[in-house]
Each structure stands twice: as structure tokens, then as C-alpha cells.
Motif scaffolding. Structure first.
Motif, PDB file in Angstrom:
ATOM      1  N   GLU A 189       0.844  -1.197   0.000  1.00 35.45           N
ATOM      2  CA  GLU A 189       0.000   0.000   0.000  1.00 35.45           C
ATOM      3  C   GLU A 189       0.878   1.244   0.000  1.00 35.45           C
ATOM      4  N   PRO A 190       0.490   2.259  -0.788  1.00 26.66           N
ATOM      5  CA  PRO A 190      -0.580   2.268  -1.780  1.00 26.66           C
ATOM      6  C   PRO A 190      -0.146   1.563  -3.054  1.00 26.66           C
ATOM      7  N   HIS A 222       0.160  -7.272  -5.239  1.00 29.49           N
ATOM      8  CA  HIS A 222      -0.423  -8.215  -4.287  1.00 29.49           C
ATOM      9  C   HIS A 222      -0.306  -9.640  -4.810  1.00 29.49           C
ATOM     10  N   SER A 270      -5.835   3.472  -5.966  1.00 33.63           N
ATOM     11  CA  SER A 270      -5.376   2.571  -4.912  1.00 33.63           C
ATOM     12  C   SER A 270      -6.492   2.242  -3.929  1.00 33.63           C
ATOM     13  N   GLU A 271      -7.230   3.255  -3.529  1.00 33.97           N
ATOM     14  CA  GLU A 271      -8.316   3.068  -2.562  1.00 33.97           C
ATOM     15  C   GLU A 271      -9.332   2.050  -3.073  1.00 33.97           C
ATOM     16  N   LEU A 285      -7.713  -1.607  -3.455  1.00 37.70           N
ATOM     17  CA  LEU A 285      -7.357  -2.265  -2.196  1.00 37.70           C
ATOM     18  C   LEU A 285      -8.567  -2.791  -1.439  1.00 37.70           C
ATOM     19  N   TRP A 289      -8.143  -6.721  -0.393  1.00 38.99           N
ATOM     20  CA  TRP A 289      -8.131  -7.265   0.962  1.00 38.99           C
ATOM     21  C   TRP A 289      -9.252  -8.280   1.194  1.00 38.99           C
TER      22      TRP A 289
END
Length: 394
Positions: free
Chosen positions: A274-275, A289, A329-330, A333, A337
């Protein structure tokens, strides 16, 4: 050289992004340090979520997939001798997955890129990214002994865990989350009919096993082995014998054996950085990831990153929406996750751990009994397996 988007990496993520952008008239160049034959030679997963299938269709590369891919509306969990079918379609309102090998996805995307006349630079040496936090990023490389400089507006880092993209971000700008598992997957490809019409994930006292396929005549099987295991220690006979021992008796009796085409061991790890962006560099897929393969999420997560990045870049060039840049990114992610959680859950509960105490094993058993003992538990597994919805960028 000059382009709008420089894409680092000619795996399925980079090729898919390039194809989608090309169809929108957004110029892009793909840079790959390996040869095309090497990229095609990598044996990878082949379970595609519906969102990935839809994205390949939007990219115009679904013709062969539609003919040769196998739609699965369920899969099985084998818990010692007990078999539990996860009815994907029935539990998710008709959603399914497609079995179509990553190698074939890559082959289709490569062919489409050649047909479009788009530029791909294979066997690029000394690839380096520069000025990523400015409005004029660039990529330099060596090709056939000549220095090449590529100016661009944006850079997409689709070059995997060991690629140059993530390493080009200052270390103090990144936070890394990682878990390395004490075992790997020994995989074997064989020209034999699959033992079952649907995938079987088997949890057994001897260790985890997976019965998968690439086609109706090509099978892919996996065994949990210690992380330090040597693939040369596994003859075909030893593999088939151990696989049969880890399957329910009625499944093992149907197993058709034959010589291996390919055999390899893949380590298992969970990894997130992250990011997923820095300036005008966006990371996608394994560059940002990694998930254990137990949940069949690796390629699908890469495709969801591509979905977000494709819409972001289209919004920038079509509508001038540069305000979307900071949202990449927000959005990615959130889905990353959730997929990491599901992959960890499948891995933690279906594998045997060498240092596992009786208490932890009992918890494992209780978790699986609970999850498979109610419609709510089965639905949770099914919803995650077919893939959570792709988020809109706007």
C-alpha cells in the motif's frame, strides 16, 4: 519514442490493459523483459470469475474462450471422506466461473495485439522508470544493444512480484503486508481426463490436494508439500499414489493416471503493498499483491485492477477526469483485501500445518463444519469464489 501509456509486463494483466486501451484509441506500448515464448510457457491457474470473463469479452478476445472454456456452476470440498458440493449458481443467483487456462488467455491477448498492430517490446534489458512523480514520466531500456527512451503520460506496472515497477517507488512511500506459508503446492499437468466434472478441494490428514483441469482431456493436480521440498524427489508414480491417498475413496477409484507433461512446486504467500500507486505509476496484479492459489483469485484480482485502471485512464483521456487518479489505490485495495481474506481462509482451513496443535486442528474442523453446515455459510463461500462485484470508479 512517445506513447500515452507505458505498460511494463506482457503477462495477462498488461496485455489485457493494452487491448482494452487500444480499443478506446488510447496509444500504449508494452515492455517485457522475457521472450513471448517464455511468457506463454508459464503454467498458471485457469478459473475465471464472471467479471474477468466479461472483461475479456469487452476486450474482444472471448471467441476461443467461448468455444473451449468450461462453465462450472459448482465445486466440491472433500473433508476426509465427506464431500460437500458448493452450488455456486444456486447460492449466488446464477453466477458461475469459467475454466480456461491462463496460458490460453495470454495466447488470445497476444494474437489480438498483433492483429491490432500495437507495439510490444520483448526481451527488453535494463528497464528503468524515471520521473514518476512528474507530468512527464519516461521509461528507458536496452534492446538489441541500443538505448531506447520512451516518453509517456502514465505507467502501468504489470510486471509481477519481482518486476522493476514496485522497486521504482521510494521505500519510505510503501507499506508491505506479508505472510509466508510453511508449505508449497506441487503441481502436475497430465494428458488424462479429469477425475471429476468440477474442481475438488481436498482436506486430508496427509495434507491438502486439489483436482483441477485445463480441458476435458487435460488435468492439473496439486499436492501440499513442505516449502523446502525438491520436485525431483517426486516421480509420477509417487505423485499419483499420494494424490489417491488424499482423496475420498470413491474419487480415488476413478482416477486415471498417466505420464506428466509438467511438474513444478509453487511457494505460497500472501502479500499486499500500500498504496498501489506513486505519482503517475499504477501497480496492477502481482506487482502489488499476491494471494495463495487456494481461492483461485490471482489472475482475477489482476483483472479487477485492470478494470479499475482501464476506466480511470479512459475517464482521463475522454473526459479530462484527472481527479480520478488518486482514487485508484483506494478502490483496488478494498477488493484486494477481501480476496486476501478469502484466500487466507481457504488456505488456513484446508491445509495441514506441521506445528499445528490439537486445539488448532479442532478449531479448523469446527470452522469447516460450521461453514458447510448452513446455507448462510455455503453462500459466503460461493459469493467469494465466483468473485465479489467489481466497483465502479465514478
Amino acid at each position: 519514442m512517445r506513447t500515452q501509456v507505458a505498460i511494463i509486463g506482457a503477462g495477462p494483466a498488461g496485455l489485457l490493459l493494452g487491448q482494452l486501451l487500444q480499443r478506446q484509441g488510447i496509444d500504449n506500448v508494452i515492455i517485457e523483459r522475457r521472450s513471448g515464448d517464455y511468457v506463454l510457457g508459464r503454467i498458471r491457474a485457469g478459473v475465471l470469475e464472471q467479471g474477468t470473463v466479461d472483461l475479456l469479452r469487452e476486450a474482444g478476445v472471448d471467441q476461443r474462450m467461448a468455444q473451449e472454456g468450461i462453465v462450472h456452476d459448482g465445486f466440491e470440498l472433500a473433508l476426509d471422506q465427506r464431500r460437500v458440493r458448493i452450488d455456486l449458481a444456486g447460492l449466488t443467483g446464477g453466477k458461475t466461473v469459467m475454466v480456461y487456462g491462463q496460458t490460453e488467455v495470454t495466447r488470445d491477448l497476444m494474437a489480438a495485439r498483433v492483429a491490432a498492430g500495437a507495439t510490444t517490446i520483448y526481451e527488453a534489458d535494463e528497464v528503468a522508470l524515471h520521473a514518476l512523480d512528474t507530468e512527464r514520466p519516461r521509461v528507458t531500456l536496452e534492446k538489441d544493444g541500443e538505448h531506447v527512451e520512451l516518453e509517456c503520460d502514465y505507467v502501468a506496472g504489470c510486471d509481477g512480484f519481482h518486476g522493476v515497477s514496485r522497486r521504482s517507488i521510494p521505500k519510505d512511500r510503501l507499506k508491505t503486508f506479508e505472510r509466508v506459508y510453511p508449505f508449497g503446492w506441487l503441481g502436475m499437468l497430465s494428458e488424462t481426463p479429469p477425475v471429476n466434472d468440477e474442481l475438488i478441494y481436498s482436506s486430508h490428514a496427509r495434507g491438502f490436494a486439489l483436482c483441477s483441469m485445463r480441458s476435458r482431456h487435460l488435468s492439473r493436480y496439486y499436492l501440499q508439500v513442505p516449502a523446502e521440498e525438491n520436485v525431483e524427489a517426486w516421480s509420477d508414480d509417487r505423485f499419483w499414489t499420494e494424490l489417491a491417498a488424499r482423496l475420498p475413496n470413491d474419487v480415488a477409484e476413478r482416477l486415471v493416471t498417466g505420464p506428466s507433461i509438467e511438474k513444478s512446486i509453487a511457494p505460497l504467500r500472501s502479500f499486499v503493498v500500500e498504496p498501489m500507486q506513486y505519482g503517475r505509476l499504477f501497480l496492477a496484479g502481482d506487482a502489488a499483491h499476491i494471494v495463495p492459489p487456494t481461492g483461485a483469485k490471482g489472475l482475477n484480482l489482476a483483472a479487477s485492477d485492470v478494470h479499475t485502471l482501464y476506466h480511470l485512464l479512459t475517464g482521463i483521456y475522454r473526459d479530462g477526469r484527472t481527479d480520478l487518479i488518486t482514487r485508484y489505490s483506494e478502490i483496488c485495495l478494498r477488493r484486494v483485501w477481501k480476496a486476501e481474506r478469502f484466500s487466507w481462509w481457504m488456505t488456513a482451513n484446508l491445509h495441514r500445518f506441521s506445528d499445528q496443535e490439537n486445539f488448532e486442528r479442532r478449531l479448523q474442523q469446527a470452522e469447516l463444519e460450521y461453514a458447510t453446515g448452513s446455507r448462510a455459510g455455503l453462500t459466503t463461500i460461493a459469493e467469494n469464489y465466483v468473485g465479489l462485484p467489481l466497483e465502479a470508479l465514478m
